[in-house]
Design an enzyme around this catalytic site. Structure first.
Site, short mmCIF file in Angstrom:
data_model
loop_
_atom_site.label_atom_id
_atom_site.label_comp_id
_atom_site.label_asym_id
_atom_site.label_seq_id
_atom_site.Cartn_x
_atom_site.Cartn_y
_atom_site.Cartn_z
N ASP A 55 62.08 37.85 71.25
CA ASP A 55 62.27 39.61 71.72
C ASP A 55 60.74 40.18 71.28
O ASP A 55 60.33 40.29 70.52
CB ASP A 55 63.52 39.80 71.33
N LYS A 72 65.99 43.78 77.86
CA LYS A 72 66.49 43.46 76.94
C LYS A 72 66.21 45.40 76.69
O LYS A 72 65.16 45.39 77.14
CB LYS A 72 66.45 43.44 75.51
N LYS A 110 69.95 42.47 78.11
CA LYS A 110 70.90 42.16 76.53
C LYS A 110 70.75 43.98 75.93
O LYS A 110 69.62 44.21 76.27
CB LYS A 110 69.80 41.43 75.70
#
Lengths: 782, 337
Positions: free
Chosen positions: B174, B237, B273
C-alpha cells in the site's frame, strides 16, 4: 436461498415495509369512507373502489361526491370563513404548526398509506413526499405568523376549491391547503379518485389538531365532483394541479365568474446536458428526473437534450444505469420504480410509445414483476423535435432524447414546446449554466440537480404549464387579494355625431402604432371622434384581427427589450415622462376636448401620468427577486422575469392615465405591449405614440391598435403568442377568459378599476402582473 | 457428514485462494498518461453528495441477506494495525483473528465455516512476523510503504522500502502518493512516481493510497485516481487512516466512477479500498451496495475490493451473532484481535 448461496450471489433479497398499521387504519376508519365535511366524516355513499395499483386489490371504498355534497361542503367552508379569516395570524400559525407536528408524528402511516394507494416506492413516500408535506406546513405556519406585519393591505379570498392530482396526493394537498389556510381562507379539497386515502387520513389529523369545523373539507369523487366545485358560485378561487387539458376546461368553465385561478399543469421539461458536465452525475440526475415516481411527475425531466459530441457515450452509460434500476413491489425498501397509478395510465403510455415510429427504443434490462401495473424504464433516442413523443407529455417512465450542437441551439430546442414548467441544465461552467437558465421558458430551473423542491421556493409554470406559484411569499399571494377600492367597469359610449359638424382647420389623422411605425387600419375604415361640443377631433382607425396580428408580430420582433437592463428601461421611461411633460398643455387640452372634463382634472391626469412614468422608471431596476432560504448548500434564486407579450385593454375612463398606467409597468419590467386604448376617447393614446417615438422606445415595444374592443379583445385574448391579457375595459370578461384558454394566457382583470389618480392605480399589483417568478436552483460546493 | 455438507465445506475451503488478489483477472498493465482525459474529468460535488446521501435509503438488505452480506464483508477486510506501539505479539494476535475472524459456532450456524479476512495490513517491520503467523492460510500480508503516511521521505528510500517489504514476503504493497503532485497539477510527476512504485512491487500487488482528505476537491480525487490507474495501480485506496478525513461515500463514489471509466476505456478492472472511518456493520453494507450499484457484483470479491478497517470486524461479529441467536450481542463475547 441459503446464506451460503446469498454469500456467493450477493443479491439484495426482499426488504418489505409492513403495511399492517395502514391497513388497520383503513379497517378502523373505513373501509367504506364518506367525505370530511364541517369537521366530521359523513356516511359512506355510492362510490368507487380505492385500489392498490401494485396488485389491483381493492383496499377501500370511496364515496362519489355529488353536487349536493359539494354544496354542503362549500356552505360549511363559507360559514367557517368569517371567523377563520379574522383570527390573528398567530392563531392560524398555531393550527398549521399542529398539523405539521401531526404529519411528523404519523409520518410512517402517511408514507405507507400513500404507497399502498398510489404505487410509488416507499422510499419516495417516506423520504420525499411526507417530509416535504411536513415542511410545507411548518413553513406556512411561519407565513401565517408573519402575514399581518409583512403583507398589510391584503385580504384572503374566501372559500377555495382545490383539486389535486394522483401523483403526489399528500404533497399536493399540503401545497394547496397550507397556503390557503395561512392566508385565512377556508377550503374544499377534492383529491384524485385514484388516490384519496391520505387526504382522508389528513382529515383525521385535522380533528386531532382541533382545527375549527369547516375550515378544511374533503370531498372525494371524480371529475364530475370537481366540476361541481369549479362551477359553484360561492367558491372564490380554484386551485388546480393536473393535466393541461383539464386545466383548460377549468379556465373555460370559470370564464367570467370572477373566480381567482391558479393552474399547475403538465410539462415536457427539457434536461440539457452540456459536454463539460459531470456525466455520471447528470445520468444519476436523470434517475431522479424521469424515473422518480414512475415518471408521473408534471415537472419530470422527460426530454433529454444532450450535446452531440458526448451523446453516444452518454446514452451508453445511461443504458447501463437503467439496467441497475429495480422495478417491483412499491412497499419494498429496495425498489426504485414502483407501479403506475392505474391500468388506464399503463394503457395510455403503451399506446403513445407504440404509436412512435422514430428513433431507437431501449427498455431497461431489469426483472419485471409478473403482474400489477408496471412499466419498464424506457429510453427513446434519436427523435426529432417533430416527433409527437418530443412534444407530448407521456407521464410515465419514458425518456426521449435528441442532440444539440451549441448552447443557443440547446435553448431553441428546449423552448420549442407549448409547455414551460421546469428545466434542468448540467454544466460545470458557471458562465454557461447561468447564461442558459434565464433563457429557458420555465418556471423552475435546476442547475446540476433536478426535482429539488422546498416550501420556500416558488414552483409553477409558464406557457401552457399554467400560472400562479406555489411556495414562498409568492405562493401565499395567490391566496390573497389587495384591499383596493375598486369601481365596477361600465362601458362609456362614444360621443355621438353632432347635427352640425364643426370641422377642424387642418385634418389630423390618428393612425395605429405598430412596430414603431404609424399604420393604417387593415380594414380601411375609420370613425370620427367628436368632442362633447360637436367638434370633429379627428378620425381613428377601426382595427381588426389582422391589425392585432401585425401588432403582436411587431411585439415579438422586439424581444430584445426583455433582455435590456432595468437601468436602460428606467432611462427611457424618464425620457417619455420628460417629453410628455413638454407637451403637457396639449395633452390636457386633448383630454378636455375628448371627455369634457375640467381643466384642473385634465391637468391632474397629465401630471399623474408623468408621475406614473416616474414610478415605474423607479421600479424598473428595483422590483427585485430574492434568494430563498432552501435547505441545501446552494442558492434558489427567485428571479422576476417579464411575462412576454401583454395584451392590454385600457380603461374607458382616464384615457391618457389609464393607458400610461398599463404601458409603464409592463415595459418597465421588460414586456412588450399591444394596447387597445379607451374606445370612446382613443385620441389621448394615439397622441402618445408621438411621445414614444421621440423617447427612444424601440419599435414594437409598445403597439397601439384602435377600434372596437368587441372586435379586438377576442383576437387579442385568443392570440396564441400573447402571454398575458390585462383587461381594464368594459369588454366581456367571460369572452376574454374563455378565449384565453387557448394558450392558457395569464388574464389579469381585477374586480373593478381603481381610481387611476390614486395610489391603487399603481404599485406592486401591476408589477406582479407584469412578471413571472422563475426559481433557479444552484447547488454548489467543490 | 452428508455429501452435500462435504461439498460445501470443500468449496468454502477453497475460498482463501479466491482472496489472493488478481488471481483470475489480468493485472492492470497501465496505459500512457492521457492528459486530455485527465483534464476532461469532472466531479460535481453536490450531485455526488446527493447520490451518496440517498443511496442508504434506496438500498436495504435484511435478515439472511444481511448476514450473508456481512459475512462477505468479513472476507473483504484488510485487518490492520498501523501503530507505533505494534509488537510481534500484537501482530500475531491480529493474524490469529484474521484466520478466525468470527467465532466458529456462529460461522457454523451460518453455514459459512472457514471464512478469513482479505489480508493483514502492517508496517514493514512487522511483515516477517505476519508472514510467519499466516503461513499456510493463503491470507496475504500487505505492507504500507513509501514513507507512509506522509510519503515525504527521500524518494530512493521510498522505492527501496517497497523492495524490502516485497523481499520480506509482503504480497501487497500500500503505497502513498505525493499529494503535492496532485495539489500542483503535476500529473506527469504523479504518473512517473506511481509507475516506478508499481515496477518496484514486481509480482506484489500495489494499492495506491490517494489520501483523499488532503487532495482538496473531488475533482482532484477523480484525476488522481485516473493517473494512478494509468500508471498501473492494481488498487486505488482512499486514505492512510491518519488524515483528518478518511473514507467517505462521496469520495468512494468519485473513485469507483473513475474505476468504471478506466475499465470502459482499457478493459482492466482495478480494485478499490476505502480505509479509515468505516467501523459499523451498517456502513459496510452501504459501501457494498454502492459498489454493487456503480461497479457491479464482480467487485464484491477480495481481489477487487477491500475495507481498510480495524474496528469494523467487531461490530460485524455482534451483528452476525444477533442474526444467529435473535438476541443483541455484547462485544466481550467475541475474541479480540
Amino acid at each position: 436461498m441459503t446464506t451460503r448461496e446469498i454469500f456467493d450471489s450477493m443479491e439484495y433479497g426482499p426488504a418489505p415495509e409492513s403495511d399492517a398499521e395502514a391497513r388497520d387504519w383503513i379497517a378502523t376508519r373505513g373501509p367504506d369512507f364518506g367525505h370530511f365535511i364541517n369537521g366530521a366524516f359523513t356516511d359512506a355513499g355510492q362510490g368507487f373502489a380505492a385500489k392498490n395499483p401494485a396488485t389491483g386489490e381493492e383496499i377501500a371504498r370511496l364515496t362519489q361526491g355529488s353536487a349536493h355534497d359539494v354544496e354542503v361542503a362549500v356552505a360549511a367552508a363559507a360559514k367557517a370563513f368569517p371567523k377563520w379569516s379574522k383570527l390573528p395570524g398567530h392563531a392560524r400559525a398555531k393550527y398549521l404548526y399542529a398539523l405539521a407536528r401531526l404529519l411528523q408524528k404519523h409520518a410512517r402511516l402517511f408514507a405507507v398509506l400513500e404507497t399502498l394507494d398510489n404505487g410509488k416506492p416507499i422510499r419516495e413516500s417516506r423520504d420525499i413526499d411526507v417530509p416535504l408535506a411536513q415542511r410545507h406546513f411548518y413553513y406556512h405556519a411561519g407565513l401565517a405568523q408573519l402575514m399581518d406585519s409583512e403583507m398589510p393591505g391584503h385580504a384572503p379570498l374566501g372559500v377555495c376549491g382545490q383539486i389535486i392530482p394522483w401523483n403526489f396526493p399528500l404533497l399536493m394537498l399540503a401545497w394547496k391547503i397550507a397556503p390557503a389556510l395561512a392566508a385565512g381562507n377556508t377550503v374544499v379539497l377534492k383529491p384524485a379518485e385514484y388516490t384519496s386515502l391520505t387526504a382522508l387520513l389528513f382529515a383525521d389529523i385535522c380533528r386531532e389538531a382541533g382545527l375549527p369545523k369547516g375550515v378544511v373539507n374533503i370531498v372525494t369523487g371524480d371529475g364530475a365532483t370537481g366540476e361541481s366545485l369549479v362551477t359553484h358560485p360561492d367558491v372564490a378561487k380554484i386551485a388546480f394541479t393536473g393535466s393541461t387539458a383539464v386545466g383548460r376546461r377549468i379556465r373555460e368553465a370559470t370564464a367570467g365568474s370572477g373566480k381567482s385561478l391558479t393552474l399547475e399543469l403538465g410539462g415536457k421539461s427539457p434536461y440539457i446536458v452540456f459536454d463539460d458536465a459531470d456525466i455520471d452525475s447528470a445520468i444519476e440526475g436523470l434517475v431522479d428526473a424521469i424515473w422518480f415516481n414512475q415518471g408521473q411527475v408534471c415537472c419530470a425531466g422527460s426530454r433529454l437534450l444532450v450535446q452531440e459530441g458526448i451523446a453516444e457515450d452518454f446514452h451508453a452509460r445511461l443504458k447501463a444505469r437503467m439496467d441497475k434500476l429495480r422495478v417491483g413491489d412499491p412497499l419494498d425498501k429496495c425498489i426504485d420504480v414502483g407501479a403506475l397509478v392505474d391500468p388506464v395510465q399503463h394503457q395510455a403510455i403503451t399506446r403513445m410509445v407504440g404509436a412512435n415510429t422514430e428513433g431507437e427504443v431501449y427498455r431497461a434490462q431489469v426483472a419485471m414483476p409478473e403482474q400489477g401495473c408496471f412499466y419498464p424504464p424506457t429510453l427513446i433516442t434519436g427523435l426529432s423535435p417533430a416527433a409527437p413523443l418530443m412534444q407530448d407529455e407521456i407521464f410515465g417512465p419514458v425518456l426521449v432524447s435528441t442532440t444539440f450542437r451549441t448552447p443557443s441551439e440547446a435553448v431553441e430546442l428546449a423552448n420549442n414546446t407549448r409547455y414551460g414548467l421546469a428545466a434542468t441544465v448540467w454544466s460545470e461552467n458557471l458562465n454557461l449554466a447561468l447564461d442558459i437558465a434565464p433563457k429557458l421558458a420555465a418556471g423552475v430551473v435546476w442547475v446540476n440537480a433536478t426535482n429539488l423542491f422546498d416550501a420556500a421556493a416558488p414552483f409553477g409554470g409558464v406557457r401552457e404549464s399554467g400560472f400562479g406559484r406555489e411556495g414562498g411569499w409568492e405562493g401565499l399571494s395567490a391566496y390573497l387579494k389587495p384591499k383596493a377600492k375598486l369601481t365596477p367597469r361600465k362601458p362609456i359610449e362614444p360621443v355621438p355625431a353632432p347635427d352640425t359638424v364643426e370641422a377642424p382647420g387642418l385634418d389630423r389623422t390618428a393612425k395605429m402604432y405598430v412596430g414603431g411605425k404609424q399604420a393604417r387600419p387593415d380594414s380601411g375604415y375609420s370613425r370620427p371622434v367628436w368632442s362633447k361640443r360637436g367638434q370633429l377631433l379627428g378620425h381613428v382607425g377601426l382595427g381588426n384581427r389582422k391589425d392585432i396580428r401585425n401588432a403582436v408580430e411587431a411585439a415579438r420582433g422586439a424581444a430584445g427589450w426583455s433582455r435590456t437592463t432595468g437601468h436602460l428601461r428606467a432611462q427611457i421611461l424618464y425620457y417619455i415622462a420628460e417629453n410628455l411633460s413638454a407637451r403637457a398643455d396639449e395633452f390636457a387640452a386633448r383630454l378636455r376636448a375628448l371627455t369634457a372634463t375640467s381643466a384642473a382634472r385634465a391637468d391632474a391626469e397629465v401630471d399623474a401620468s408623468i408621475a406614473r412614468l416616474f414610478t415605474y422608471a423607479a421600479w424598473a431596476d428595483k422590483f427585485d427577486g430574492g434568494v430563498k432560504s432552501v435547505p441545501i448548500r446552494g442558492v434558489a434564486m427567485a428571479m422576476r422575469e417579464p411575462v412576454g407579450i401583454i395584451g392590454a385593454l385600457a380603461p374607458e375612463e382616464a384615457p391618457l392615465l389609464g393607458a400610461v398606467s398599463l404601458i409603464a409597468p409592463a415595459i418597465a419590467m421588460g414586456n412588450r405591449v399591444v394596447l387597445v386604448p379607451s374606445s370612446p376617447y382613443p385620441l389621448a393614446a394615439t397622441d402618445l405614440y408621438q411621445v414614444l417615438d421621440t423617447s427612444d422606445v424601440p419599435g414594437g415595444v409598445v403597439n397601439i391598435v384602435t377600434g372596437d374592443p368587441a372586435d379586438l379583445a377576442p383576437a387579442l385574448a385568443g392570440h396564441l403568442e400573447v402571454d398575458a391579457l390585462w383587461n381594464f375595459s368594459a369588454s366581456d370578461q367571460a369572452m376574454i377568459d374563455a378565449a384565453s384558454a387557448g394558450n392558457l394566457k395569464r388574464v389579469w382583470a381585477p374586480e373593478g378599476n381603481p381610481d387611476w389618480l390614486g395610489g391603487d392605480g399603481e404599485g406592486r399589483a401591476f408589477l406582479e402582473a407584469a412578471t413571472e417568478v422563475k426559481t433557479i436552483w444552484v447547488p454548489y460546493g467543490e | 457428514m452428508t455429501e452435500a455438507q462435504t461439498a460445501t465445506e470443500a468449496s468454502v475451503r477453497t475460498a482463501p485462494s479466491d482472496q489472493l488478489p488478481q488471481l483470475h483477472l489480468p493485472r492492470n498493465a497501465g496505459t500512457g498518461l492521457d492528459l486530455d482525459w485527465v483534464a476532461r474529468v469532472q466531479a460535481n460535488t453536490s450531485a455526488i453528495e446527493r447520490r451518496a446521501a440517498t443511496l442508504p435509503g434506496r438500498r436495504s438488505v435484511k435478515k439472511a441477506y444481511q448476514a450473508a452480506w456481512l459475512a462477505r464483508a468479513v472476507t473483504l477486510i484488510d485487518l490492520t494495525t498501523l501503530a507505533g506501539d505494534d509488537t510481534p505479539g500484537r501482530v500475531r494476535r491480529l493474524c490469529a483473528k484474521a484466520r478466525q475472524p468470527v467465532r466458529a459456532d456462529i460461522l457454523d450456524a451460518l453455514g459459512l465455516p472457514a471464512l478469513t479476512t482479505g489480508a493483514v495490513c502492517v508496517y514493514h517491520e512487522m511483515v516477517p512476523t505476519a508472514v510467519e503467523a499466516l503461513e499456510g492460510t493463503g491470507i496475504p500480508v500487505a505492507a504500507v510503504s513509501t514513507g507512509f503516511p506522509a510519503g515525504l521521505s527521500p524518494y530512493h528510500l521510498r522505492v527501496k522500502e517497497i523492495e524490502e517489504s516485497v523481499k520480506a514476503g509482503a504480497k501487497e504493497i500500500d503505497i502513498v502518493i505525493s499529494r503535492r503532485h496532485v495539489l500542483t497539477g503535476n500529473w506527469q510527476a504523479l504518473y512517473d512516481e506511481m509507475a516506478e512504485f508499481r515496477a518496484a512491487c514486481g509480482e506484489a500487488h500495489v494499492k495506491a493510497i490517494l489520501a483523499t482528505g488532503e487532495l482538496g476537491t473531488l475533482r482532484n480525487v477523480a484525476r488522481a485516481s485516473l493517473v494512478c490507474m494509468m500508471a498501473g495501480a492494481d488498487f486505488i485506496k482512499t486514505s492512510t487512516g491518519k488524515e483528518s478525513v478518511n473514507a467517505t461515500l462521496p469520495v468512494t463514489l468519485t473513485m469507483i466512477r473513475a474505476i468504471r471509466a478506466y475499465e470502459a476505456a482499457t478493459g482492466f478492472k482495478v480494485g478499490y479500498k476505502p480505509a479509515g472511518g468505516i467501523s459499523k456493520a451498517k456502513d459496510a453494507l452501504v459501501y457494498l451496495s454502492m459498489i454493487k450499484e456503480e461497479l457491479g457484483d464482480r467487485w464484491l470479491r477480495p481481489d477487487l475490493f477491500r475495507f481498510g478497517a480495524s474496528s469494523l470486524l467487531g461490530d460485524i461479529e455482534r451483528q452476525l451473532e444477533h442474526h444467529v441467536t435473535g438476541q443483541y450481542s455484547a462485544s466481550y463475547r467475541h475474541p479480540m484481535g
